[in-house]
Design a protein around this motif. Structure first.
Motif, PDB file in Angstrom:
ATOM      1  N   GLY A 176     -29.239 -33.508  -7.557  1.00 12.91           N
ATOM      2  CA  GLY A 176     -28.396 -34.676  -7.819  1.00 12.91           C
ATOM      3  C   GLY A 176     -28.077 -35.446  -6.554  1.00 12.91           C
ATOM      4  N   ARG A 177     -27.777 -34.722  -5.477  1.00 13.96           N
ATOM      5  CA  ARG A 177     -27.524 -35.402  -4.204  1.00 13.96           C
ATOM      6  C   ARG A 177     -28.787 -36.086  -3.696  1.00 13.96           C
ATOM      7  NH1 ARG A 177     -24.951 -30.482  -3.223  1.00 13.96           N
ATOM      8  NH2 ARG A 177     -26.479 -29.857  -1.624  1.00 13.96           N
ATOM      9  N   ARG A 182     -22.386 -39.449   4.799  1.00 18.88           N
ATOM     10  CA  ARG A 182     -21.591 -38.362   5.392  1.00 18.88           C
ATOM     11  C   ARG A 182     -21.016 -37.463   4.302  1.00 18.88           C
ATOM     12  NH1 ARG A 182     -19.860 -42.785   8.464  1.00 18.88           N
ATOM     13  NH2 ARG A 182     -20.743 -42.796  10.564  1.00 18.88           N
ATOM     14  N   LYS A 183     -20.570 -38.057   3.202  1.00 18.16           N
ATOM     15  CA  LYS A 183     -20.048 -37.251   2.099  1.00 18.16           C
ATOM     16  C   LYS A 183     -21.143 -36.365   1.502  1.00 18.16           C
ATOM     17  CE  LYS A 183     -16.334 -40.406   0.720  1.00 18.16           C
ATOM     18  NZ  LYS A 183     -15.810 -41.275  -0.365  1.00 18.16           N
ATOM     19  N   VAL A 184     -22.348 -36.925   1.342  1.00 14.83           N
ATOM     20  CA  VAL A 184     -23.462 -36.124   0.821  1.00 14.83           C
ATOM     21  C   VAL A 184     -23.780 -34.985   1.780  1.00 14.83           C
ATOM     22  CG1 VAL A 184     -25.907 -36.179   0.225  1.00 14.83           C
ATOM     23  CG2 VAL A 184     -24.416 -38.046  -0.499  1.00 14.83           C
ATOM     24  N   ALA A 185     -23.746 -35.273   3.089  1.00 15.91           N
ATOM     25  CA  ALA A 185     -24.003 -34.225   4.080  1.00 15.91           C
ATOM     26  C   ALA A 185     -22.936 -33.144   4.026  1.00 15.91           C
ATOM     27  CB  ALA A 185     -24.076 -34.838   5.471  1.00 15.91           C
ATOM     28  N   LEU A 225     -36.280 -37.479  -2.791  1.00 17.48           N
ATOM     29  CA  LEU A 225     -37.138 -37.448  -3.975  1.00 17.48           C
ATOM     30  C   LEU A 225     -37.843 -36.110  -4.153  1.00 17.48           C
ATOM     31  CD1 LEU A 225     -38.042 -39.362  -6.247  1.00 17.48           C
ATOM     32  CD2 LEU A 225     -40.023 -39.976  -4.821  1.00 17.48           C
ATOM     33  N   LEU A 226     -38.016 -35.352  -3.073  1.00 18.64           N
ATOM     34  CA  LEU A 226     -38.782 -34.107  -3.154  1.00 18.64           C
ATOM     35  C   LEU A 226     -38.212 -33.105  -4.157  1.00 18.64           C
ATOM     36  CD1 LEU A 226     -41.106 -32.374  -2.158  1.00 18.64           C
ATOM     37  CD2 LEU A 226     -39.667 -31.636  -0.242  1.00 18.64           C
ATOM     38  N   PRO A 227     -36.900 -32.775  -4.125  1.00 22.40           N
ATOM     39  CA  PRO A 227     -36.398 -31.811  -5.123  1.00 22.40           C
ATOM     40  C   PRO A 227     -36.579 -32.288  -6.561  1.00 22.40           C
ATOM     41  CG  PRO A 227     -34.820 -32.081  -3.340  1.00 22.40           C
ATOM     42  CD  PRO A 227     -35.841 -33.155  -3.170  1.00 22.40           C
ATOM     43  N   LEU A 258     -31.977 -30.779   1.306  1.00 22.68           N
ATOM     44  CA  LEU A 258     -30.815 -31.652   1.475  1.00 22.68           C
ATOM     45  C   LEU A 258     -30.045 -31.317   2.738  1.00 22.68           C
ATOM     46  CD1 LEU A 258     -29.872 -33.949  -0.443  1.00 22.68           C
ATOM     47  CD2 LEU A 258     -31.621 -32.443  -1.385  1.00 22.68           C
ATOM     48  N   ALA A 259     -30.011 -30.019   3.107  1.00 21.97           N
ATOM     49  CA  ALA A 259     -29.363 -29.647   4.366  1.00 21.97           C
ATOM     50  C   ALA A 259     -30.126 -30.230   5.557  1.00 21.97           C
ATOM     51  CB  ALA A 259     -29.280 -28.131   4.480  1.00 21.97           C
ATOM     52  N   GLY A 260     -31.472 -30.288   5.443  1.00 21.93           N
ATOM     53  CA  GLY A 260     -32.262 -30.905   6.501  1.00 21.93           C
ATOM     54  C   GLY A 260     -31.912 -32.371   6.677  1.00 21.93           C
ATOM     55  N   HIS A 261     -31.753 -33.090   5.569  1.00 25.56           N
ATOM     56  CA  HIS A 261     -31.331 -34.489   5.683  1.00 25.56           C
ATOM     57  C   HIS A 261     -29.930 -34.587   6.264  1.00 25.56           C
ATOM     58  CE1 HIS A 261     -29.694 -38.385   4.426  1.00 25.56           C
ATOM     59  NE2 HIS A 261     -30.941 -38.814   4.520  1.00 25.56           N
TER      60      HIS A 261
END
Length: 434
Positions: free
Chosen positions: A22-23, A72-75, A131-133, A196-199
């Protein structure tokens, strides 16, 4: 039991993967917006010399900072918190000079240029990693659906469908395709949170605060807390002056008058003189008690003699409601820190008694890893709001003076939970305990 634990772990892993997916969808949207805002910001900056950019840049920059704030919130949801890096903007003055001044502040802030670089790179990085996940999830579900029999319908319509490197033209090949789709599903579940953690780490490298902004933020915080300290000290001095003037000083003046009257009547009316001396002695005892109360208000003797733990227990014993106290502070702190925590907890407990309509409260006081943490919970009606009361705001200012924080949770109907945290060091073992 082992099966239940395995199911629970699998469920949590799938929940994390779905949340990350979702993120990722949000990141895809931010990638599209990043491209649009990069072009707009670049044009606004280029047109500054023509005058149009002076008006456009202050209007576009808040949109850029909202988008980077969303990133920043997504991170943060991925476990990588990113502090805001921006230097404070000057107030917007009227006229063209105000717009020029605002543009100058924006362009001289290093975070502005780092935001611009992030917008450019996020157009590709955010789109690909976001888009990958989703791609892996959709592809795995597609393989499972096709392998259950849809390949036969497609074959009847004359379409030969391949899934991965497998042609779905028979049931053995369909079973192989199902295994491939399950493998893709496992890869999705295992890698989606890490993608997502990588981003998030990529975003922190560009959107995090620079050394300059950290120093500016620290200076601003110190300036605010210094002003609060000055105001608190001035308020305390006025309170002490008022208490001395209205209390002990007035009683001492009255004692002097009584002693003067007694000396005048000592020979002519000894009985009246004795009565005045008795009154003067009583007034002296009252004045001494008022002075002791005043001293306790400045720095309680129990705090100086026994330390913070026993001082908090003394507050709890004097409270009209039941207060349970648990402590684990294996040492003493600096006197100003102990005093700040003591009065903050005393004020919180007073608020519970006065406003919470509670009959029970608890105080948990602990020191771990250089941080003093106090949690006050009551069973009252809730609804406490620091923005509506000077007492809670005063506690927040008192904590901020020591780089501490006060976090308040008080839904309507209760319970109210106040968490006070102050970084501090212990320098000596506690002296005694009740």
């Amino acid at each position: 039991m082992d099966v239940a634990v395995a199911i629970g772990l699998t469920g949590r892993a799938l929940t994390r993967a779905l949340s990350a997916t979702g993120r990722g969808v949000v990141l895809v949207a931010t990638a599209a917006l990043s491209l649009a805002l990069f072009i707009t910001t670049a044009l606004a900056t280029a047109f500054i010399l023509l005058g149009v950019g002076v008006l456009l840049l202050p209007l576009v920059t808040p949109l850029v900072r909202r988008l980077t704030g969303l990133c920043r919130k997504v991170a943060a949801r991925s476990g990588v918190p990113i502090a805001s890096p921006y230097l404070p903007l000057p107030p917007l003055e009227e006229g063209m000079f105000g717009w020029v001044q605002r543009c100058r502040a924006i362009l001289t802030d290093p975070a502005t240029w780092r935001d611009l670089l992030f917008l450019l790179l996020n157009t590709l990085v955010g789109f690909a990693l976001g888009l990958l996940p989703l791609t892996l999830l959709v592809y795995s579900v597609e393989g499972l659906v096709l392998s259950t029999g849809f390949w036969m319908l497609m074959r009847e319509s004359g379409v030969n469908f391949w899934y991965g490197f497998t042609a779905l033209d028979s049931w053995p090949h369909a079973a192989l395709g199902a295994l491939v789709s399950l493998a893709v599903f496992g890869i999705w579940a295992a890698t989606a949170p890490h993608v997502l953690a990588g981003h998030a780490h990529f975003a922190r490298s560009l959107l995090g605060p620079s050394e300059r902004s950290v120093i500016a933020s620290r200076m601003r915080h110190l300036s605010e807390t210094r002003s609060d300290v000055i105001n608190i000290q001035a308020t305390e001095l006025r309170r002490i002056e008022r208490d001395l003037h209205d209390g002990a000083q007035a009683r001492l003046v009255a004692i002097g008058m009584k002693l003067g009257a007694a000396s005048r009547q000592l020979r002519t009316n000894p009985d009246a003189a004795e009565t005045l001396l008795v009154d003067a002695r009583t007034a002296t005892a009252t004045a001494l008690e008022e002075l002791r109360c005043l001293i306790r208000g400045i720095h309680p003797p129990v705090l100086a003699e026994r330390g913070l733990e026993d001082a908090i227990r003394a507050i709890a014993l004097e409270s009209p409601i039941e207060v349970e106290v648990t402590t684990d502070v294996p040492g003493r702190m600096a006197a100003p820190t102990e005093s700040a925590v003591y009065f903050a907890l005393s004020e919180l407990l007073n608020n519970v008694v006065k406003h919470a309509n509670a009959d029970r409260a608890s105080i948990d006081l602990r020191h771990t890893d250089g941080l003093l943490r106090a949690v006050v919970i009551d069973n009252g009606q809730g609804g406490a709001d620091a923005s509506r009361g000077t007492g809670l705001r005063g506690i927040e200012r008192r904590c901020a003076t020591f780089d501490g924080t006060l976090v308040l949770s008080s839904p309507e109907g209760g319970p109210t939970v106040a968490i006070l945290e102050l970084p501090c060091a212990l320098f000596s073992p506690r002296t005694s305990s009740f």
